[in-house]
Design a protein around this motif. Structure first.
Motif, PDB file in Angstrom:
ATOM      1  N   TYR A 108       0.848  -1.199   0.000  1.00 13.28           N
ATOM      2  CA  TYR A 108       0.000   0.000   0.000  1.00 13.28           C
ATOM      3  C   TYR A 108       0.880   1.244   0.000  1.00 13.28           C
ATOM      4  O   TYR A 108       1.785   1.364   0.819  1.00 13.28           O
ATOM      5  CB  TYR A 108      -0.891  -0.023   1.247  1.00 13.28           C
ATOM      6  N   SER A 162       1.280   4.909   0.881  1.00 12.37           N
ATOM      7  CA  SER A 162       0.748   6.047   1.630  1.00 12.37           C
ATOM      8  C   SER A 162       1.413   7.307   1.115  1.00 12.37           C
ATOM      9  O   SER A 162       2.636   7.369   0.994  1.00 12.37           O
ATOM     10  CB  SER A 162       1.046   5.850   3.117  1.00 12.37           C
ATOM     11  N   ARG A 177      -2.457   4.987  -4.896  1.00 12.49           N
ATOM     12  CA  ARG A 177      -3.840   5.309  -4.537  1.00 12.49           C
ATOM     13  C   ARG A 177      -4.723   5.355  -5.789  1.00 12.49           C
ATOM     14  O   ARG A 177      -5.907   5.046  -5.736  1.00 12.49           O
ATOM     15  CB  ARG A 177      -3.876   6.611  -3.736  1.00 12.49           C
ATOM     16  N   PRO A 181     -10.951  -2.588   3.130  1.00 12.11           N
ATOM     17  CA  PRO A 181      -9.511  -2.772   3.330  1.00 12.11           C
ATOM     18  C   PRO A 181      -9.218  -3.306   4.726  1.00 12.11           C
ATOM     19  O   PRO A 181      -9.974  -3.062   5.664  1.00 12.11           O
ATOM     20  CB  PRO A 181      -8.959  -1.358   3.190  1.00 12.11           C
ATOM     21  N   PHE A 202      -6.034  -3.343   7.520  1.00 10.86           N
ATOM     22  CA  PHE A 202      -4.680  -3.052   8.003  1.00 10.86           C
ATOM     23  C   PHE A 202      -4.567  -3.715   9.369  1.00 10.86           C
ATOM     24  O   PHE A 202      -5.191  -3.293  10.335  1.00 10.86           O
ATOM     25  CB  PHE A 202      -4.435  -1.538   8.062  1.00 10.86           C
ATOM     26  N   LEU A 218      -4.701   6.205   9.309  1.00  6.02           N
ATOM     27  CA  LEU A 218      -6.074   5.733   9.047  1.00  6.02           C
ATOM     28  C   LEU A 218      -6.947   6.826   8.440  1.00  6.02           C
ATOM     29  O   LEU A 218      -7.872   6.533   7.672  1.00  6.02           O
ATOM     30  CB  LEU A 218      -6.703   5.169  10.328  1.00  6.02           C
ATOM     31  N   VAL A 243      -6.292   6.351   4.961  1.00  2.26           N
ATOM     32  CA  VAL A 243      -6.934   5.117   4.490  1.00  2.26           C
ATOM     33  C   VAL A 243      -8.423   5.344   4.219  1.00  2.26           C
ATOM     34  O   VAL A 243      -8.959   4.908   3.196  1.00  2.26           O
ATOM     35  CB  VAL A 243      -6.734   3.980   5.527  1.00  2.26           C
ATOM     36  N   THR A 244      -9.081   6.054   5.134  1.00  6.06           N
ATOM     37  CA  THR A 244     -10.519   6.269   4.946  1.00  6.06           C
ATOM     38  C   THR A 244     -10.788   7.207   3.765  1.00  6.06           C
ATOM     39  O   THR A 244     -11.854   7.143   3.166  1.00  6.06           O
ATOM     40  CB  THR A 244     -11.176   6.864   6.212  1.00  6.06           C
ATOM     41  N   THR A 286      -9.058   6.971   1.119  1.00  9.21           N
ATOM     42  CA  THR A 286      -8.763   6.113  -0.039  1.00  9.21           C
ATOM     43  C   THR A 286      -9.876   5.092  -0.275  1.00  9.21           C
ATOM     44  O   THR A 286     -10.240   4.811  -1.416  1.00  9.21           O
ATOM     45  CB  THR A 286      -7.428   5.370   0.184  1.00  9.21           C
TER      46      THR A 286
END
Lengths: 555, 555
Positions: free
Chosen positions: B216, B218, B238, B257, B259, B307, B310-311, B313
């Protein structure tokens, strides 16, 4: 050319530093490692850059030999440089691969015992291949291609300098495919032949026909495939078979056909009178007869004519005639069959069905003996275990729960002077979870894992006995295998068998030593376009296998 | 349109008359069977011929909806007519598929609980689809495509007349992929999404990161993939992820997802101070730390920021945060770590590492609670078994040796009011030899076969408890799976889970009843170009999967 000892260890292995488990030496793979391991290999300390425009091949006196021309085409245009990278040109001297082959270009496929020996020298300025036969040259070229690697740092192809002397440990190193339980397309069979040649395997054992379907098309007896094939699309014409044999030949591979008799014959039902009637416990006729009728004399004339055609179709001097698992059907199809019982009484066999089996096999041996094109028959081990094989036979071992049990059989059968081929160690259709090529996997017979460790001559016996071990054939029975999954299921698990059957035993004792080379092999063949699955727990290839794009979702 | 009872049985099944074994009803498959089995399906007695030029689709008020346009494109141009046959034209009246969807075209992917209900009527003159949402329309269109078959006799495509009312039994029906142990390409992931939609599955659980690699990317913390990815080629940007999410959306699939924290984190090593130092039995530092350092307060700020990204994405309202197998590393990384021990003493945890785990998870719950984009967390069952999950959590069950053990856990966890998702019944990475979707395979835990028979609500509990069973996710962990073999290994084994999770339990009690439909599904998807492996012993498809041609050997 100067032979140099390995000086710089970092040339040999690449580290990844990732977190892995279940490995002694988790983070390395070989660079320019050769699979299967050659008899003798001495690496030089230097590598040389290869560029596409500066590499050439010189076939010497054998410029017209189709085997070598095909080899040159395949390797120069594809296999030497498989990675999806931009190829540099220029900036270096010519690098010519000179191929010298002693024997004439053969018009047919390799025969049993054909030399595959070769010498390969790679210096900074050139490569030299010397071989007795074109088959040896093919093996040398494959080894040469394993010395080529892509240097990620300099973004160049390089080749390791090396001196190799090599020849196979066993003359028979094969894969058995089963095209009865599931049909396999010509494309899929050819792909397996290509991967076999990249593992220096030289025998395709084609289990063409079994109970489930009859895909072989006989010109003389079209009723066989007419009734017995899954469908008119699920057949191999004699032209198809010729195409496979020719394709295999160009890669140094023989094709040995199997027609399994007298059991596993349901799909021969197109031939009236060929199978007995069979009966269940209540005496009702079952609708799935699976044994030849040995009392119908016409059946032997038919088998004779059929095998004459088979030998015209398959040039190999070996002919596999099965003979396995007759017992599984004998009660149903012979013991419960009144006509058969009557015949047995007349012949004085009493209740001993073994005598009837022997009767069948003796007549079969006589047929083989009289074939116009001479053939050496191979039989599954039951013909040795239960019957009396023709002394000319090769015995094919498929049973045994442990390697030791298998070795014991090899010892026993060779002590009676029969040559043997071993498949029992390499039943690759039996899939399990884990690195089964090297680890014992619980919940399965011990002989069904640790493929790498099965050594067929590992028994107390004379040299003469050990010389009777012709080699091994990794089997991928077709019950759960078809075009969709055979390739990834076979490879690289069959590569373990390939190394065991080619390389010196004393240099290939530890799977831990082998896997960095196996990993490199996998990645090399993945980049050549083959589905070589991961079989050593987490890893990656510098360039991964990929599928073509899925459906476009963009409108 | 007249609803007609099934009149002619021969329309339903095709016989092959070949010799098969291991089956109650060996020689049949369905024609126009729908997989997974709809809630209600009533076939008419007649079929109608379909020709390419006479078929049309009418999207009514939703002509601009990208989901429906993509659907129309895929089915009309590919999935309805997959076989390699010449397509007849003309000679029949128009056949229009009218699609009526109540709700507006959604801009995002489906959300948890989105309706997938539909009505489908196929008469001799037309097809009518009625659905609440576009997702329901997608499911209807897939069902419609299953009614289409190729009539070998007349050499025509035909469609069965039918009336179907359908909706899923469970809202979560998914596949878990693991892109850490082996990288999976976008093409391969998309292909699995397509096959999922053909099985009416609606969740891709993407286990993105694990100990082995961090693919992943970032934007905020590029050191994570910079150090943790296998290579710069083994990453998902992404944009890549957005592409997967968009592709999945058009097929009615959500992407959840994962993690995994605080264990399975070796590959996060690019983040300094994130992992504890770990020590072996002799007190030597090991080089493979695999647990987050819970005493470094900065780590929680980092997790929070990470996170948040992540949210941004992943739009799905579920977020999987792992929590499994912390125990496996706790001695090495926490118990033997002096700084950790000191912290535990200061906090009054004594020697109880569970209290330290709780400390970690409480801080993690607080982070999730404060996310700008609200997320419902999913945890593997250990967080329930060993710790105290946030009451907002969903518990993901992966343990249990038998179906009964698994049901007992479902009962226990739902009795505490936690929603559950079950993967324990469908660990498809554990391969074995045989028809494991329906047969118990010896040598493996009973829960690792008979996938078709695992019924997650099969426990004594209240209706409220049973409503907490959200569904199941078939897991294909990546240790031995990559682009080369994931597709054939997943399918059709995961199709067994797909039917269990969609269809009424009472109508899907016997695998023997299901397999003729599964066989037809396999052959249909094979002809659509997917590697759906044989999983019912010997069989064949009218049109087999094939590989592209191997290397040309002809010069």
């Amino acid at each position: 050319f100067q032979v140099m000892r390995l000086l710089i260890l970092s040339l040999l292995f690449v580290s990844t530093f990732a977190w892995f488990y279940g490995r002694d030496e988790p983070d390395r793979w070989s660079v320019g490692g050769v699979w299967p391991l050659p008899q003798k290999i001495i690496y030089g300390s230097k590598n040389r850059t290869l560029t596409y425009d500066k590499i050439g091949i010189d076939l010497g006196d054998r410029k017209d030999c189709d085997v070598l021309l095909s080899m040159a085409d395949n390797y120069m245009n594809k296999w030497l440089f498989p990675y999806p990278v931009e190829m540099k040109t220029g900036g270096t001297e010519d690098f010519i691969i000179t191929v010298t082959v002693k024997e004439e270009c053969p018009s047919g496929p390799p025969v049993h015992g054909s030399s595959e020996e070769y010498l390969l020298r790679v210096s900074l300025s050139e490569a030299v291949i010397n071989a007795q036969t074109v088959w040896g040259a093919l093996r040398a070229m494959e080894s040469l291609s394993h010395l080529v690697f892509y240097d990620q740092k300099s973004q160049e192809y390089k080749i390791r300098t090396v001196e190799i002397f090599d020849k196979p440990r066993f003359p028979v190193r094969g894969i058995m495919i089963d095209t009865s339980r599931h049909f396999l397309s010509l494309n899929v069979i050819k792909r397996q032949l290509e991967i076999m040649s990249m593992n220096k395997m030289n025998v395709l054992h084609w289990h063409l026909v079994d109970s489930e379907s009859f895909p072989y098309t006989s010109d003389k007896f079209p009723e066989l495939h007419g009734v017995g094939a899954y469908s008119p699309r699920h057949v191999y014409s004699r032209e198809d078979i010729a195409e496979v044999i020719a394709f295999a030949r160009l890669r140094g591979i023989r094709v040995i056909p199997e027609f399994d008799l007298p059991g596993h014959t349901s799909s021969w039902k197109g031939r009236k009178g060929f199978l007995t009637e069979c009966f269940d416990e209540k005496g009702e006729e079952t609708f799935l007869p699976n044994l030849v009728d040995p009392i119908n004399e016409a059946n032997f004339d038919f088998i004779s004519e059929f095998l004459e055609e088979v030998t015209e179709t398959f040039p190999d001097q070996f002919l596999h005639l099965g003979g396995d698992e007759v017992n599984d059907f004998i009660v149903e199809c012979w013991v419960r069959n009144k006509k058969i019982r009557k015949f047995m009484e007349e012949k004085g066999f009493g209740n001993d069905t073994i005598l009837l089996e022997n009767y069948f096999f003796e007549k079969l041996f006589a047929i083989v003996e009289k074939l116009k094109l001479k053939r050496k028959p191979i039989f599954w081990q039951e013909v040795f275990d239960n019957n009396i094989p023709d002394p000319n036979s090769i015995i094919h071992i498929w049973k045994g729960n442990t390697h030791e049990e298998i070795y014991e059989q090899v010892k026993n059968i060779t002590s009676k002077n029969f040559p043997v081929i071993i498949s029992a160690c390499w039943y690759l259709n039996y899939i399990k979870y884990g690195a089964d090529w090297r680890d014992e996997i619980s919940g399965t017979a011990p002989s069904n894992s640790r493929y790498y460790y099965c050594d067929p001559t590992n028994f107390n016996g004379t040299d003469a006995q050990k010389n009777l071990v012709l080699g091994g054939i990794a089997a991928i029975w077709g019950e759960l295998v078809d075009n969709t999954n055979i390739e990834a299921r076979l490879w690289p698990r069959a590569s373990a068998a390939a190394e065991r059957l080619w390389s010196p035993a004393e240099k290939t004792q530890r799977a831990e030593d082998a896997w960095p080379r196996m990993h490199e092999l996998r990645c090399r063949l993945v980049s050549r376009g083959y589905r070589i699955q991961p079989n050593n727990n987490p890893d990656f290839c510098p360039f991964e296998f990929d599928e073509p794009p899925a459906t476009k979702s963009e409108l």
